[in-house]
Design a protein around this motif. Structure first.
Motif, PDB file in Angstrom:
ATOM      1  N   PHE A 189       0.829  -1.211   0.000  1.00  0.00           N
ATOM      2  CA  PHE A 189       0.000   0.000   0.000  1.00  0.00           C
ATOM      3  C   PHE A 189       0.864   1.261   0.000  1.00  0.00           C
ATOM      4  CE2 PHE A 189      -4.186  -1.842   0.703  1.00  0.00           C
ATOM      5  CZ  PHE A 189      -5.009  -0.851   0.188  1.00  0.00           C
ATOM      6  N   ILE A 190       1.985   1.186   0.686  1.00  0.00           N
ATOM      7  CA  ILE A 190       2.883   2.350   0.741  1.00  0.00           C
ATOM      8  C   ILE A 190       3.471   2.572  -0.659  1.00  0.00           C
ATOM      9  CG2 ILE A 190       5.003   3.241   1.785  1.00  0.00           C
ATOM     10  CD1 ILE A 190       4.340   1.532   4.254  1.00  0.00           C
ATOM     11  N   ASP A 191       3.897   1.467  -1.247  1.00  0.00           N
ATOM     12  CA  ASP A 191       4.420   1.516  -2.610  1.00  0.00           C
ATOM     13  C   ASP A 191       3.345   2.083  -3.543  1.00  0.00           C
ATOM     14  OD1 ASP A 191       5.960   1.120  -4.805  1.00  0.00           O
ATOM     15  OD2 ASP A 191       5.763  -1.071  -4.851  1.00  0.00           O
ATOM     16  N   TYR A 192       2.131   1.629  -3.338  1.00  0.00           N
ATOM     17  CA  TYR A 192       1.008   2.007  -4.200  1.00  0.00           C
ATOM     18  C   TYR A 192       0.796   3.518  -4.201  1.00  0.00           C
ATOM     19  CZ  TYR A 192      -3.976   2.210  -5.581  1.00  0.00           C
ATOM     20  OH  TYR A 192      -5.176   2.519  -6.175  1.00  0.00           O
ATOM     21  N   VAL A 193       0.664   4.118  -3.003  1.00  0.00           N
ATOM     22  CA  VAL A 193       0.353   5.555  -2.964  1.00  0.00           C
ATOM     23  C   VAL A 193       1.525   6.419  -3.423  1.00  0.00           C
ATOM     24  CG1 VAL A 193      -1.441   5.389  -1.201  1.00  0.00           C
ATOM     25  CG2 VAL A 193       0.908   5.737  -0.492  1.00  0.00           C
ATOM     26  N   LEU A 194       2.735   5.922  -3.233  1.00  0.00           N
ATOM     27  CA  LEU A 194       3.886   6.726  -3.665  1.00  0.00           C
ATOM     28  C   LEU A 194       4.145   6.568  -5.168  1.00  0.00           C
ATOM     29  CD1 LEU A 194       6.384   6.210  -0.686  1.00  0.00           C
ATOM     30  CD2 LEU A 194       5.208   8.310  -1.328  1.00  0.00           C
ATOM     31  N   SER A 195       4.155   5.328  -5.627  1.00  0.00           N
ATOM     32  CA  SER A 195       4.486   5.109  -7.041  1.00  0.00           C
ATOM     33  C   SER A 195       3.392   5.629  -7.968  1.00  0.00           C
ATOM     34  CB  SER A 195       4.757   3.630  -7.307  1.00  0.00           C
ATOM     35  OG  SER A 195       3.586   2.879  -7.081  1.00  0.00           O
ATOM     36  N   LYS A 196       2.164   5.665  -7.469  1.00  0.00           N
ATOM     37  CA  LYS A 196       1.071   6.235  -8.271  1.00  0.00           C
ATOM     38  C   LYS A 196       1.012   7.751  -8.107  1.00  0.00           C
ATOM     39  CE  LYS A 196      -0.891   2.255  -9.546  1.00  0.00           C
ATOM     40  NZ  LYS A 196      -0.996   1.836 -10.954  1.00  0.00           N
ATOM     41  N   LYS A 197       1.982   8.275  -7.345  1.00  0.00           N
ATOM     42  CA  LYS A 197       2.095   9.718  -7.102  1.00  0.00           C
ATOM     43  C   LYS A 197       0.806  10.300  -6.490  1.00  0.00           C
ATOM     44  CE  LYS A 197       5.578  10.124 -10.574  1.00  0.00           C
ATOM     45  NZ  LYS A 197       5.991  10.557 -11.882  1.00  0.00           N
ATOM     46  N   GLY A 255       4.488  11.605   0.588  1.00  0.00           N
ATOM     47  CA  GLY A 255       5.077  10.918   1.744  1.00  0.00           C
ATOM     48  C   GLY A 255       4.022  10.077   2.448  1.00  0.00           C
ATOM     49  N   VAL A 256       4.496   9.131   3.214  1.00  0.00           N
ATOM     50  CA  VAL A 256       3.571   8.239   3.934  1.00  0.00           C
ATOM     51  C   VAL A 256       3.931   8.231   5.414  1.00  0.00           C
ATOM     52  CG1 VAL A 256       2.895   5.830   4.263  1.00  0.00           C
ATOM     53  CG2 VAL A 256       3.111   6.739   1.966  1.00  0.00           C
ATOM     54  N   VAL A 257       2.911   8.339   6.256  1.00  0.00           N
ATOM     55  CA  VAL A 257       3.125   8.238   7.705  1.00  0.00           C
ATOM     56  C   VAL A 257       2.440   6.968   8.198  1.00  0.00           C
ATOM     57  CG1 VAL A 257       2.764   9.320   9.955  1.00  0.00           C
ATOM     58  CG2 VAL A 257       3.155  10.741   7.934  1.00  0.00           C
ATOM     59  N   VAL A 258       3.197   6.174   8.911  1.00  0.00           N
ATOM     60  CA  VAL A 258       2.633   4.958   9.493  1.00  0.00           C
ATOM     61  C   VAL A 258       2.614   5.143  11.005  1.00  0.00           C
ATOM     62  CG1 VAL A 258       2.925   2.484   9.791  1.00  0.00           C
ATOM     63  CG2 VAL A 258       3.597   3.551   7.648  1.00  0.00           C
ATOM     64  N   THR A 259       1.453   4.956  11.590  1.00  0.00           N
ATOM     65  CA  THR A 259       1.369   5.086  13.047  1.00  0.00           C
ATOM     66  C   THR A 259       0.500   3.972  13.635  1.00  0.00           C
ATOM     67  OG1 THR A 259       0.876   6.572  14.900  1.00  0.00           O
ATOM     68  CG2 THR A 259      -0.614   6.674  13.014  1.00  0.00           C
ATOM     69  N   GLY A 260       0.627   3.798  14.919  1.00  0.00           N
ATOM     70  CA  GLY A 260      -0.115   2.750  15.627  1.00  0.00           C
ATOM     71  C   GLY A 260       0.337   2.757  17.074  1.00  0.00           C
ATOM     72  N   ASP A 278      13.123   7.554   2.733  1.00  0.00           N
ATOM     73  CA  ASP A 278      13.045   8.902   3.321  1.00  0.00           C
ATOM     74  C   ASP A 278      11.682   9.546   3.117  1.00  0.00           C
ATOM     75  OD1 ASP A 278      13.399   9.104   0.639  1.00  0.00           O
ATOM     76  OD2 ASP A 278      15.112  10.473   0.707  1.00  0.00           O
ATOM     77  N   ARG A 279      10.806   8.852   2.409  1.00  0.00           N
ATOM     78  CA  ARG A 279       9.442   9.373   2.246  1.00  0.00           C
ATOM     79  C   ARG A 279       8.455   8.642   3.173  1.00  0.00           C
ATOM     80  NH1 ARG A 279       8.617  12.845  -1.968  1.00  0.00           N
ATOM     81  NH2 ARG A 279      10.418  13.102  -3.337  1.00  0.00           N
ATOM     82  N   ILE A 280       9.021   7.857   4.064  1.00  0.00           N
ATOM     83  CA  ILE A 280       8.158   7.142   5.020  1.00  0.00           C
ATOM     84  C   ILE A 280       8.523   7.564   6.438  1.00  0.00           C
ATOM     85  CG2 ILE A 280       7.421   4.877   5.872  1.00  0.00           C
ATOM     86  CD1 ILE A 280       8.465   3.718   3.217  1.00  0.00           C
ATOM     87  N   LEU A 281       7.505   7.937   7.211  1.00  0.00           N
ATOM     88  CA  LEU A 281       7.721   8.259   8.621  1.00  0.00           C
ATOM     89  C   LEU A 281       6.989   7.234   9.470  1.00  0.00           C
ATOM     90  CD1 LEU A 281       8.548  10.222  10.983  1.00  0.00           C
ATOM     91  CD2 LEU A 281       6.302  11.285  10.672  1.00  0.00           C
ATOM     92  N   ARG A 282       7.723   6.634  10.387  1.00  0.00           N
ATOM     93  CA  ARG A 282       7.075   5.746  11.368  1.00  0.00           C
ATOM     94  C   ARG A 282       6.999   6.525  12.676  1.00  0.00           C
ATOM     95  NH1 ARG A 282      10.839   0.359  10.614  1.00  0.00           N
ATOM     96  NH2 ARG A 282      11.353   0.750   8.441  1.00  0.00           N
ATOM     97  N   SER A 283       5.818   6.810  13.098  1.00  0.00           N
ATOM     98  CA  SER A 283       5.662   7.581  14.329  1.00  0.00           C
ATOM     99  C   SER A 283       4.624   6.885  15.203  1.00  0.00           C
ATOM    100  CB  SER A 283       5.214   9.012  13.991  1.00  0.00           C
ATOM    101  OG  SER A 283       5.069   9.762  15.168  1.00  0.00           O
ATOM    102  N   LYS A 320       7.450  18.260  11.111  1.00  0.00           N
ATOM    103  CA  LYS A 320       8.855  18.160  10.696  1.00  0.00           C
ATOM    104  C   LYS A 320       8.970  17.329   9.406  1.00  0.00           C
ATOM    105  CE  LYS A 320      13.422  16.694  12.264  1.00  0.00           C
ATOM    106  NZ  LYS A 320      13.658  15.924  11.065  1.00  0.00           N
ATOM    107  N   PHE A 321       8.192  16.260   9.348  1.00  0.00           N
ATOM    108  CA  PHE A 321       8.245  15.380   8.187  1.00  0.00           C
ATOM    109  C   PHE A 321       7.781  16.112   6.925  1.00  0.00           C
ATOM    110  CE2 PHE A 321       6.242  11.730   5.764  1.00  0.00           C
ATOM    111  CZ  PHE A 321       7.444  11.151   5.370  1.00  0.00           C
ATOM    112  N   LYS A 322       6.769  16.944   7.110  1.00  0.00           N
ATOM    113  CA  LYS A 322       6.285  17.737   5.962  1.00  0.00           C
ATOM    114  C   LYS A 322       7.416  18.594   5.399  1.00  0.00           C
ATOM    115  CE  LYS A 322       1.411  18.730   6.727  1.00  0.00           C
ATOM    116  NZ  LYS A 322       0.523  19.798   7.196  1.00  0.00           N
ATOM    117  N   GLY A 323       8.156  19.216   6.326  1.00  0.00           N
ATOM    118  CA  GLY A 323       9.289  20.044   5.904  1.00  0.00           C
ATOM    119  C   GLY A 323      10.308  19.219   5.137  1.00  0.00           C
ATOM    120  N   ASP A 324      10.580  18.021   5.624  1.00  0.00           N
ATOM    121  CA  ASP A 324      11.551  17.143   4.955  1.00  0.00           C
ATOM    122  C   ASP A 324      11.071  16.779   3.549  1.00  0.00           C
ATOM    123  OD1 ASP A 324      12.946  17.218   7.301  1.00  0.00           O
ATOM    124  OD2 ASP A 324      12.294  15.240   8.003  1.00  0.00           O
TER     125      ASP A 324
END
Lengths: 508, 167
Positions: free
Chosen positions: A412-420, A424-429, A463-468, A484-488
Motif C-alpha cells: 500500500f505504501i508503494d502504491y500511494v507513492l508510485s502512483k504519485k 510521503g507516507v506516515v505509518v502510526t499505531g 526517506d518518504r516514510i515516517l514511522r511515528s 517536521k516530516f512535511k518540511g523534509d
C-alpha cells in the motif's frame, strides 16, 4: 497510558516494564523456584527443627542462605505485584474479550494458586507468623463444613501439633507451585509468539534490585512459634496474607463469599456487556495459496493450516477459527496476495476482513488522496487502538484507520507513492511493544525493514516514510513529528521518476 | 547526558519498587488481639450418648445374626446434643447446645471458639452435658488462672480422665 509514557522516557520502549508485566511475573517465578530449591536443601521438617533450620540459613549462612531466603520472599511478593498490575492493565485496555478469553480465565486459578503457595510457605518457617497463618487458615477452612472435626484444633495447644504436619505442608508448598507452572503453561496456549522473558536489561536491573533489597532488609523470622501464646501482633506479608485480617473484620463466611463471587465475576468478565461483536477474517480459497504466513503471524493462533479441500495444486489452505479470531487484520497484512496494485477483477486477497476489506481500503485511499493538494501531500495509515488519526486530516493530509497497523500490506505504501497519489507516507499505531493485538506493530516494522514477508519493495524511497508510533495520549508529539516530516518532504520535492527498472527489482 | 538521566530515573524507579516491597512484605503489624488481652481457645469434638438408649438382644435375636455380628446390645445411631457452657468469674462467655454431626446425626458434636478476655486473675469454669439428664451437667471443671497479656489458654475435652483439659 500517561504512566506508560513516563516509563517510555525512563526505560525506553524496549525496556519499559509496563509492556512486559506478565513476562516479569514469569521471571520472578523462576527466581522464587531457584531460591526455593536452595532453601529446601537446608530445610528440616519438625518442631522445632523447621524453625532452627531457617534460622541457620538466615543468621549463620546469611551470605548465601539468607540471601536466598530473602530473594524467595521478595521475588514472591514482586510476582504478586506483577500479577495484580497485569490484570489491571489487561482489563483497562480491554484485552480480555474475544480471542483473549482463554488467557483471561486461565489466569484466575493462577491467582488462587499463587496465594495458596505463598501462604503454605509461611507455615513452614514455624515462627510466630507461621503460627498466625496456621491458626487463621485452619479457622477459615473450618467454616466450610467438610472436615470431621475442626482442623484448627491442630493448633490448640503445644501438644496438638507434631512434625508430620510439616511434611504435609512441605509437600503442599512444592506441589502447588508445580501445578501453578502447569497452569502458567496453559495460560499461554492461545498466545502465539508469547514473550515469557523480560528484556535482558530489565531482567538484570530488577534482579540487582532484589539482591540489594535482600542485603539491606533481609527476610527474618518473628521468634519461634508458641501455641500457649497468642500470635499478636505480627508483621504481615500483605501481598499474601491480607485475607486473614478481612476474615477477622467481616467473618469467614463473608470472606469466602467475597472470594468466590469475586472469582466468579472475574471468570465471566470476558462475556459481560458491553459485548463487542467482531466479524472474523474470511479465507478466499481462490486466492489462498497455502503459504502459511497468516497462520504464523496471527497473534492468537486463530488460523490453522489444513489439507487442501478444493483440489487446487497447493498442499494446504488457511482456516480461521471464528471463536478465537479478534479481527485485527494482521493476517491481511501478511498475505502476499493483498496488494492494491491488482486491477484484474475484484480485489480479493487470500484472507480478508469483512468489516474493512482490502478493496474498501483501496477505495478509501483512492478517494482520500484524490483531494490532496500542496507541496507535501501525506497519507497517514493509522490504527483504531492508538492515536486517532482522523483529527489530523487536512487539505494536504489524508488518513485511514485500520483495526491494527499490522493490517497494512507494505505494498500500500508503494502504491500511494508510485502512483504519485502522495509525496510521503506516515505509518502510526500503538507504541513499540504496546500493540493492542500484541504483534501488529512488530510485524509491520519487520516488513518495512525487509525482514519479514511480505517485504516493502526496495524501490520505495525510505526517506518518504515516517514511522511515528503514538498512543491516544501522544497527539502533541505526533503532530510535531508530522510537521517536521512535511518540511523534509518539501525539501525532497515531488516524488520523481522512481519507478523500478527490471534491473532494480532483480536485485531484490 | 540524557542517558545518564535515564539511568538515574531507572534507579529511582527500582528504589521505589524495592521500598514498596519492603514496606508490605513484613508489615505494617497487625494485632489480632488488643494489647493487654488474653485468649481462650475452647474446642472439642465429642460424641454424646445415644438418643434412643441401648437394648439387650434376646437369645433368639442373637441366633438370627451371623456369628461375627452377635453383639449383646443394640443402640440407636442418633446421638444426643452436647450442652456446653464456659464462664469466667461467674459470667457466661459461651453457651450452646451442639447438635451431633453426620447424615444420621450419629457423629460427634464439635466446637471451636476463640474468646478474647482481659488479662489478669480469673476463675474459668467449663460445663458439659452429654446425657439425657434434665438438670445440671455431667462434667464441670474449674480453674483459677492468672492470664498474662497475650497468653493463650486451650480448653479441650476428653471423656477419659477428668473431662476438661486446661493447657
Amino acid at each position: 497510558m500517561w504512566i506508560e509514557g513516563w516509563f517510555d522516557h525512563i526505560f525506553g520502549q524496549k525496556w519499559n516494564p509496563t509492556y512486559c508485566l506478565g513476562a516479569l511475573g514469569y521471571y520472578y517465578f523462576w527466581i522464587v523456584s531457584i531460591s526455593g530449591i536452595y532453601v529446601y536443601i537446608f530445610f528440616d521438617t519438625g518442631i522445632p527443627a523447621a524453625f532452627l533450620s531457617v534460622e541457620y540459613l538466615t543468621n549463620e549462612q546469611w551470605w548465601l542462605g539468607g540471601i536466598m531466603r530473602s530473594l524467595h520472599r521478595y521475588a514472591s511478593d514482586a510476582m504478586v505485584a506483577m500479577m495484580v498490575l497485569h490484570i489491571i492493565r489487561e482489563f483497562a485496555f480491554d484485552r480480555y474479550r474475544g480471542g483473549r478469553w482463554f488467557s483471561w480465565i486461565t489466569g484466575i486459578p493462577m491467582i488462587w494458586l499463587i496465594i495458596i503457595a505463598g501462604m503454605t510457605g509461611y507455615w513452614l518457617v514455624w515462627d510466630v507468623l507461621a503460627q498466625y497463618v496456621g491458626e487463621s487458615t485452619t479457622e477459615l477452612l473450618d467454616w466450610i463444613p467438610i472436615f470431621g472435626e475442626p482442623i484448627a484444633r491442630n493448633f490448640l495447644a503445644p501438644s496438638h501439633i507434631d512434625g508430620r504436619f510439616f511434611t504435609l505442608m512441605t509437600f503442599t508448598h512444592i506441589f502447588v507451585p508445580l501445578f501453578l507452572l502447569f497452569v502458567m503453561w496453559i495460560h499461554l496456549q492461545r498466545v502465539a509468539h508469547s514473550r515469557i522473558n523480560p528484556p535482558r536489561g530489565l531482567a538484570i536491573g530488577t534482579f540487582i534490585m532484589l539482591m540489594v533489597l535482600s542485603l539491606v532488609v533481609p527476610a527474618t523470622s518473628q521468634g519461634v512459634a508458641d501455641l500457649s501464646v497468642a500470635p499478636s501482633p505480627v508483621a504481615l506479608d500483605w501481598f499474601y496474607l491480607w485475607v486473614f485480617p478481612l476474615a477477622d473484620i467481616f467473618g469467614p463466611g463473608m470472606v469466602w463469599g467475597g472470594l468466590f463471587i469475586g472469582s466468579f465475576l472475574l471468570l465471566i468478565t470476558p462475556w459481560l456487556p458491553p459485548a463487542k461483536k467482531v466479524t472474523p477474517a474470511i479465507v478466499d480459497l481462490g486466492n489462498c495459496n497455502g503459504c502459511t504466513r497468516c497462520a504464523v503471524d496471527c497473534p492468537f493462533n486463530a488460523i490453522a493450516m489444513v489439507k487442501r479441500s478444493d483440489g487446487a495444486a497447493f498442499e494446504h489452505e488457511a482456516v480461521v477459527d471464528p471463536d478465537v479470531c479478534v479481527a485485527c487484520g494482521i493476517c491481511v497484512g501478511s498475505c502476499p496476495t493483498a496488494t492494491p496494485f491488482r486491477r484484474a477483477g475484484d480485489l480479493v486477497p487470500g484472507i480478508d476482513l469483512p468489516d474493512l476489506s482490502l478493496a474498501t481500503m483501496r477505495e478509501k485511499v483512492d478517494t482520500a488522496t484524490a483531494k490532496l493538494e500542496g507541496p507535501a501531500r501525506l497519507m497517514v495509515f493509522g490504527c483504531d487502538k492508538a492515536l486517532k488519526v482522523d483529527k489530523f486530516r487536512g487539505k494536504d493530509i489524508a488518513t485511514i484507520s485500520m483495526p491494527c497497523a499490522g493490517m497494512l500490506p507494505p505494498s500500500f505504501i508503494d502504491y500511494v507513492l508510485s502512483k504519485k497519489m502522495t509525496d510521503g507516507v506516515v505509518v502510526t499505531g500503538c507504541r513499540r511493544g504496546e500493540c493492542h493485538y500484541r504483534l501488529g506493530q512488530i510485524w509491520l516494522e519487520e516488513r518495512l525493514d525487509g525482514n519479514r514477508d511480505p517485504r516493502l519493495r526496495k524501490r520505495v524511497p525510505r526517506d518518504r516514510i515516517l514511522r511515528s508510533w503514538a498512543s491516544a495520549t501522544d497527539g502533541r508529539s505526533f503532530e510535531k513529528n508530522i510537521t517536521k516530516f512535511k518540511g523534509d518532504i518539501e525539501l525532497l520535492g515531488p516524488y520523481g521518476n522512481e519507478n523500478p527498472t527490471e534491473k532494480d527489482e532483480a536485485g531484490q | 547526558m540524557k542517558q545518564i538521566m535515564q539511568y538515574i530515573a531507572q534507579g529511582v524507579v527500582y528504589v521505589g519498587f524495592a521500598w514498596f516491597l519492603a514496606s508490605f512484605a513484613a508489615g505494617p503489624d497487625y494485632a489480632r488481639i488488643p494489647e493487654g488481652q488474653s485468649l481462650i481457645k475452647f474446642s472439642f469434638a465429642h460424641s454424646a450418648k445415644s438418643k434412643g438408649g441401648c437394648r439387650k438382644l434376646s437369645q433368639d435375636e442373637l441366633m438370627e445374626l451371623a456369628p461375627n455380628m452377635r453383639k449383646p446390645e443394640v443402640c440407636s445411631r442418633e446421638r444426643l446434643p452436647v450442652s456446653v457452657k464456659l464462664s469466667m468469674d461467674g459470667k457466661v462467655l459461651y453457651e450452646d447446645d451442639l447438635q451431633p454431626t453426620g447424615l444420621h446425626s450419629d457423629g460427634p458434636s464439635k466446637t471451636y471458639q476463640r474468646i478474647v478476655i482481659p488479662s489478669g486473675n480469673h476463675t474459668i469454669t467449663a460445663y458439659l452435658k452429654d446425657t439425657v439428664r434434665e438438670e445440671g451437667f455431667d462434667y464441670i471443671s474449674e480453674k483459677q488462672i492468672n492470664f498474662l497479656p497475650g497468653q493463650s489458654l486451650a480448653i479441650d475435652f476428653t471423656r477419659s480422665g477428668d473431662g476438661f483439659i486446661f493447657e
